[in-house]
Design a protein around this motif. Structure first.
Motif, PDB file in Angstrom:
ATOM      1  N   SER A  88       0.834  -1.209   0.000  1.00 49.73           N
ATOM      2  CA  SER A  88       0.000   0.000   0.000  1.00 49.73           C
ATOM      3  C   SER A  88       0.866   1.254   0.000  1.00 49.73           C
ATOM      4  CB  SER A  88      -0.921   0.028   1.231  1.00 49.73           C
ATOM      5  OG  SER A  88      -1.850  -1.022   1.154  1.00 49.73           O
ATOM      6  N   ASP A 134      -5.722  -0.943  -4.860  1.00 52.71           N
ATOM      7  CA  ASP A 134      -5.169  -1.519  -3.631  1.00 52.71           C
ATOM      8  C   ASP A 134      -6.186  -2.469  -3.010  1.00 52.71           C
ATOM      9  OD1 ASP A 134      -3.690  -2.167  -1.443  1.00 52.71           O
ATOM     10  OD2 ASP A 134      -3.500  -0.120  -0.664  1.00 52.71           O
ATOM     11  N   GLU A 135      -6.004  -3.737  -3.249  1.00 55.65           N
ATOM     12  CA  GLU A 135      -6.909  -4.785  -2.760  1.00 55.65           C
ATOM     13  C   GLU A 135      -8.379  -4.440  -2.990  1.00 55.65           C
ATOM     14  OE1 GLU A 135      -5.987  -6.827   0.772  1.00 55.65           O
ATOM     15  OE2 GLU A 135      -3.944  -6.056   0.916  1.00 55.65           O
TER      16      GLU A 135
HETATM   17 MG    MG Z   1      -2.082  -2.792   2.102  1.00 59.17          MG
END
Ligand code: MG
Ligand code: ADP
Length: 239
Positions: free
Chosen positions: A41, A160-161
């Motif tokens: 991240s 991000d995810e």
């Molecule tokens: Mg992360």
């Protein structure tokens, strides 16, 4: 499209990104994998100026991002989609999508609306344009968030995810939307634990381990013949 050289980032004296260098070509899809806390991240957030790097060079579509221009410039070139959608709750889907084009880019509202409707159709959310986020499923909210990021006409999209917070039955519709974007030639970096998606859609996979890129190879190779122990351990855990 993206060039990162010797990117370093620390928090409170603790090095989180050690010495990150990589490039991403136009139209390339790169999946980033790695254990929790490995710096995935933080790396994406530095690319979007949500975190300020300590040192190193970041170049996006031909401009080196530096100094006071950096933030505005990056926000326009780089679209970002997060795990928890971050839609404005008191705005409709359409209002969410036109917010930045109108208020950041100064676009005329009727033009922004027309473009937003095209994007909403693309992500399968045209019928929900006037709905508020709270009335939508997580998958619908995430597709609206993707349309909102695309409304700035970014050169690069970072994810991000994007499916980690979704109920399992809603993951597919979001991955499908991302797959479609990839097929249209969007340059994308995606942090994900969806290994089947990564294998199918990404050109390359990058494994982060304790703030370093330990492997960066064509996806098929990485799956069939991981070189590093950290990669093998990661694949054993997720597959
Ligand atoms: Mg992360
Ligand atoms: P990942 O996304 O791979 O799980 P992160 O980039 O979120 O990893 O975090 C990497 C490391 O940096 C972790 O040790 C995390 O605790 C730390 N970290 C991330 N953001 C901050 C912050 N804003 N302040 C302090 N430490 C942070």
């Amino acid at each position: 499209m993206i060039r990162v050289e010797n990117l370093k980032k620390s928090f409170d004296g603790k090095n989180v990104l050690h010495d990150i260098s990589f490039t991403v070509e136009e139209g390339e899809v790169v999946c980033v994998i790695g254990a929790s806390g490995s710096g995935k991240s933080t790396m994406l957030r530095c690319l979007n100026y949500l975190e300020q790097k300590d040192s190193g060079t970041i170049e996006i579509s031909g401009s080196v991002i530096e100094g006071r221009r950096a933030e505005t410039e990056l926000r326009q070139k780089v679209g970002m989609v997060f795990q928890h959608f971050h839609l404005f709750p008191h705005k409709t889907v359409l209002e969410n999508v036109i917010e930045a084009p109108v208020h950041v880019l100064g676009r005329k509202k009727d033009e922004a609306v027309a473009e937003a409707m095209v994007l909403l159709e693309k992500v399968g959310m045209k019928e929900k344009a006037d709905d508020y986020p709270a009335s939508l499923s997580g998958g619908q909210q995430q597709r609206a968030a993707i349309a909102r990021a695309l409304a700035m006409k970014p050169d690069v999209m970072l994810f991000d995810e994007p499916t980690s917070a979704l109920d399992p039955e809603l993951v597919g519709e979001v991955l499908e939307t991302m797959k479609q974007l990839a097929a249209e030639g969007m340059t994308m970096m995606i942090v994900t634990h969806e290994m089947n998606f990564a294998r199918e859609v990404s050109d390359r996979m990058m494994l982060l381990h304790e703030g370093r890129i330990v492997e960066d190879r064509p996806s098929k190779e990485l799956f069939s013949s991981p070189r590093e122990e950290a990669t093998k351990a990661f694949l054993r855990r997720v597959l």
